[in-house]
Design an enzyme around this catalytic site. Structure first.
Site, mmCIF file in Angstrom:
data_model
loop_
_atom_site.group_PDB
_atom_site.id
_atom_site.type_symbol
_atom_site.label_atom_id
_atom_site.label_comp_id
_atom_site.label_asym_id
_atom_site.label_seq_id
_atom_site.Cartn_x
_atom_site.Cartn_y
_atom_site.Cartn_z
ATOM 1 N N TYR A 184 0.830 -1.202 0.000
ATOM 2 C CA TYR A 184 0.000 0.000 0.000
ATOM 3 C C TYR A 184 0.864 1.252 0.000
ATOM 4 O O TYR A 184 2.016 1.243 0.445
ATOM 5 C CB TYR A 184 -0.929 0.032 1.217
ATOM 6 C CG TYR A 184 -0.203 0.250 2.521
ATOM 7 C CD1 TYR A 184 -0.011 1.536 3.039
ATOM 8 C CD2 TYR A 184 0.293 -0.826 3.252
ATOM 9 C CE1 TYR A 184 0.662 1.737 4.232
ATOM 10 C CE2 TYR A 184 0.976 -0.629 4.440
ATOM 11 C CZ TYR A 184 1.149 0.641 4.928
ATOM 12 O OH TYR A 184 1.828 0.850 6.103
ATOM 13 N N PHE A 194 2.053 9.511 4.185
ATOM 14 C CA PHE A 194 2.403 9.240 5.575
ATOM 15 C C PHE A 194 3.035 7.863 5.762
ATOM 16 O O PHE A 194 3.704 7.616 6.756
ATOM 17 C CB PHE A 194 1.191 9.391 6.501
ATOM 18 C CG PHE A 194 0.072 8.405 6.239
ATOM 19 C CD1 PHE A 194 0.113 7.117 6.746
ATOM 20 C CD2 PHE A 194 -1.035 8.790 5.492
ATOM 21 C CE1 PHE A 194 -0.924 6.217 6.510
ATOM 22 C CE2 PHE A 194 -2.074 7.899 5.257
ATOM 23 C CZ PHE A 194 -2.023 6.605 5.760
ATOM 24 N N ASP A 195 2.871 6.946 4.779
ATOM 25 C CA ASP A 195 3.475 5.615 4.947
ATOM 26 C C ASP A 195 3.388 4.854 3.621
ATOM 27 O O ASP A 195 2.529 5.145 2.772
ATOM 28 C CB ASP A 195 2.745 4.819 6.036
ATOM 29 C CG ASP A 195 3.544 3.592 6.497
ATOM 30 O OD1 ASP A 195 4.728 3.500 6.134
ATOM 31 O OD2 ASP A 195 2.974 2.752 7.201
ATOM 32 N N ILE A 214 -7.303 -0.761 11.359
ATOM 33 C CA ILE A 214 -8.339 0.234 11.608
ATOM 34 C C ILE A 214 -9.630 -0.247 10.935
ATOM 35 O O ILE A 214 -9.598 -0.987 9.942
ATOM 36 C CB ILE A 214 -7.913 1.614 11.077
ATOM 37 C CG1 ILE A 214 -7.599 1.554 9.582
ATOM 38 C CG2 ILE A 214 -6.740 2.165 11.866
ATOM 39 C CD1 ILE A 214 -7.304 2.904 8.954
ATOM 40 N N TYR A 240 -7.979 6.840 12.681
ATOM 41 C CA TYR A 240 -7.331 7.091 13.978
ATOM 42 C C TYR A 240 -8.011 8.196 14.773
ATOM 43 O O TYR A 240 -7.520 8.582 15.833
ATOM 44 C CB TYR A 240 -5.851 7.418 13.761
ATOM 45 C CG TYR A 240 -5.081 6.244 13.212
ATOM 46 C CD1 TYR A 240 -4.642 5.223 14.043
ATOM 47 C CD2 TYR A 240 -4.812 6.149 11.845
ATOM 48 C CE1 TYR A 240 -3.950 4.145 13.542
ATOM 49 C CE2 TYR A 240 -4.110 5.062 11.336
ATOM 50 C CZ TYR A 240 -3.689 4.060 12.191
ATOM 51 O OH TYR A 240 -3.012 2.974 11.691
ATOM 52 N N PHE A 257 -5.726 5.055 0.925
ATOM 53 C CA PHE A 257 -4.802 3.939 0.711
ATOM 54 C C PHE A 257 -4.938 3.438 -0.732
ATOM 55 O O PHE A 257 -6.038 3.132 -1.196
ATOM 56 C CB PHE A 257 -5.115 2.781 1.652
ATOM 57 C CG PHE A 257 -4.896 3.093 3.108
ATOM 58 C CD1 PHE A 257 -3.659 2.882 3.694
ATOM 59 C CD2 PHE A 257 -5.926 3.596 3.882
ATOM 60 C CE1 PHE A 257 -3.457 3.171 5.039
ATOM 61 C CE2 PHE A 257 -5.736 3.879 5.226
ATOM 62 C CZ PHE A 257 -4.488 3.671 5.806
#
Length: 585
Positions: A184, A194-195, A214, A240, A257
């Site tokens: 992802y 962010f990731d 999540i 979150y 995502f």
């Protein structure tokens, strides 16, 4: 440009109009207007300057939406900054249109897109009015907000899924309790990353629907095929929420995502077998204890390869059902035919489990093997002989000591031709029982009539064994097509000539053709050739007859005078008998 008049001036001007006649009034009006200089009045409503609008805007802010935005606040009068979310390092979060913001901002944020920048000028009566606030905003202040919208969501939002690509075939989709492996890229709604699993060069591996993710991802990953790509947009309350996560995911952030599903299985999964091709006439299938040779391509579920026997140009060879290979393959190799092709899908708990194998196979990987069986055998297998043609009137069959001429094709069980007598410069001969050929071929050539044809399957322990030889792979089962062209009956090992019946008794007078009581080489040779011609005796086949006869003559000519007399003549059997008697004494 004059927008309005001062109220005191208008009152004075009206009283004069009541006292003058029409002409005087008109003259006075023109003169007075020319003399009056009033300043512009206050703004009636907000002023919005949309100075940077994104090309794509899938959603605009509406009443009751939640927003997250950065802003700089300045006074309209002098441009002095009074507040800034940038300076605080934390975006501002609120709900629009419900009075939680000053009225001017409630209106000014309407219709805004994520990543849009706009300048909102707010008059005092839509901001903090004639009172101001907190000693920061003075009374009757016109405020200017420079806003960058970062996020937007609603309490009614659901997880959004958009399929980017999907494989042509999909036999199974992800469900709750599956274990999945996926790549992802994660970004905020503004596009800020962010990731990424790609940056770590490792998939994200987890159980689905078990609370390890999540809530939005648990929902968004359902129903995916291996190889499918999706965009999954998760609102903050399914991500979150108010706390965010670390320094990369702020509070109340919508997450985007881009997902590629690499692998999936269920802990309850068994081996999956897809039969691709089965040859006709399969009379025997593999079982535990058999030794098999097969080619394979090994891939992951997304099609990326990890190993191939074809690249090594060598089959994989192993015993079946004895734990020499992973449990899934041990099971998959049962019940196969020679030449069969199968696709085998092995879940990780029947392969390399959670640990994987170094950098080659990641943990919890489902493995896909495309298998082609080359051959198999059992260490107890005999030579298998099938007669395909037998001539009529077969009275003489090949046996030990016979010299035979034969034709052959030698192939592997997949049809690969190794050798053929048709490609040799001279015919193929062998004397049976002399270890001139492999034992399996010897057996296949025994008991044949001239003109007979056979198909012979020779397992490796009857052939070239584990090491192979000269183009024959190790542990290869060989397939021979045989035809016996010519058969010359032989004599026992150690003999040059044998009688086919009883020898003449006494022998010497029969050999002494001219009756002079001595037999020279010429007379000895003439006698033996007469016996062979009349079918009473046989020389060893495949040898030089003259040389053999001379050798036999020399054995009988004890005194080496060039002739045999009656006292010198002894049969080989008589010599052996006398030798045994001497040994006993």
């Amino acid at each position: 440009k004059i927008r309005t008049f001062c109220s005191a001036t208008l009152s004075h001007f009206s009283s004069q109009l009541l006292q003058m006649d029409l002409l005087a009034c008109l003259v006075l009006f023109v003169l007075h207007v020319a003399a009056v200089t009033c300043t512009p009045g206050p703004l009636v409503d907000i002023v919005v300057d949309r100075y940077d609008i994104p090309k794509v805007c899938s959603r605009e802010v509406q009443t009751e939406d939640f927003v997250r935005y950065h802003f700089n606040g300045t006074f309209h009068e002098d441009g002095k900054k009074f507040d800034s979310s940038h300076d605080r390092g934390k975006a501002f979060i609120s709900q629009v249109g419900l009075g939680r913001l000053i009225t001017g901002m409630d209106r000014g944020l309407q219709g805004m897109c994520v990543n849009e920048r706009r300048r909102i000028t707010v008059p005092p009566h839509l901001a903090y009015g004639s009172v101001g606030t907190g000693g920061v905003i003075p009374p009757d202040a016109v405020l200017v907000f420079d806003v960058l919208l970062l996020d937007i969501w609603s309490a009614e939002d659901k997880v959004q899924i958009r399929t980017l690509s999907k494989p042509a075939s999909c036999n199974r989709t992800s469900v709750v309790s599956d274990y999945i492996r996926y790549h992802y890229n994660g970004t905020l709604l503004s596009g800020e990353a962010f990731d990424s699993s790609y940056s770590r060069n490792s998939t994200y591996d987890t159980y689905l629907g078990q609370g390890y993710l999540i809530k939005g991802m648990d929902e968004g990953l359902l129903g995916m095929c291996v190889g499918e790509k999706r965009i999954i947009i998760v609102p903050p309350f399914l991500a979150y929420g108010e706390n965010g996560s670390g320094t990369r995911i702020p509070p109340q952030a919508t997450l985007v995502f881009e997902v590629l599903l690499v692998d999936l299985f269920n802990p309850k999964d068994d081996l999956m077998v897809q039969v691709k091709e089965v040859p006709e006439g399969c009379t025997r299938r593999t079982k535990t204890g058999d030794y098999i040779r097969y080619h394979y391509n090994g891939t992951f579920q997304d099609g990326s390869p990890f190993d191939s026997s074809y690249q090594r140009n060598s089959t994989y060879n192993t015993y079946i059902g004895m734990g020499y290979v992973i449990r899934g393959i041990d099971k998959a190799l049962q019940g196969l035919c020679i030449g069969e092709k199968r696709r085998v899908i092995v879940p990780p708990h029947m392969a390399y489990g959670e640990e994987g194998v170094g950098d080659l196979i990641p943990g919890s990987a489902v493995l896909v093997f495309d298998i082609h069986v080359i051959d198999f055998h059992n260490p107890n297998d005999p030579v298998h002989i099938k007669v395909t043609h037998k001539p009529k009137g077969c009275s003489m069959k090949s046996e030990t000591d016979d010299l035979i001429q034969y034709r052959y094709n030698c192939s592997l069980m997949d049809g690969t031709l190794l050798y053929s007598s048709d490609k040799l410069d001279s015919p193929s001969f062998t004397t049976l029982g002399t270890n001139g050929v492999i034992s399996g071929l010897e057996k296949g050539l025994s008991g044949m009539c001239e003109g007979e044809r056979r198909e012979v399957v020779v397992p490796p322990h009857w052939g070239h064994g584990e090491n192979g030889a000269g183009g024959v792979p190790g542990s290869a089962v060989l397939f021979f097509e045989l035809e016996l062209v010519e058969l010359q009956k032989g004599v026992p090992e150690g003999y040059m000539f044998v009688w086919l019946g009883d020898s003449p008794n006494p022998l010497f007078p029969a050999m002494d053709l001219n009756g002079d009581n001595e037999v020279p080489l010429e007379e000895f040779s003439e006698f033996l050739m007469l016996q062979i011609k009349e079918g009473k005796g046989r020389l060893r086949p495949g040898t030089d007859a003259d040389a053999v006869i001379k050798d036999m003559f020399n054995n009988q000519d004890r005194n080496e005078d060039g002739k045999i007399v009656v006292d010198e003549l002894k049969l080989k059997t008589d010599e052996q008998s006398e030798r045994m008697k001497r040994d006993e004494l």
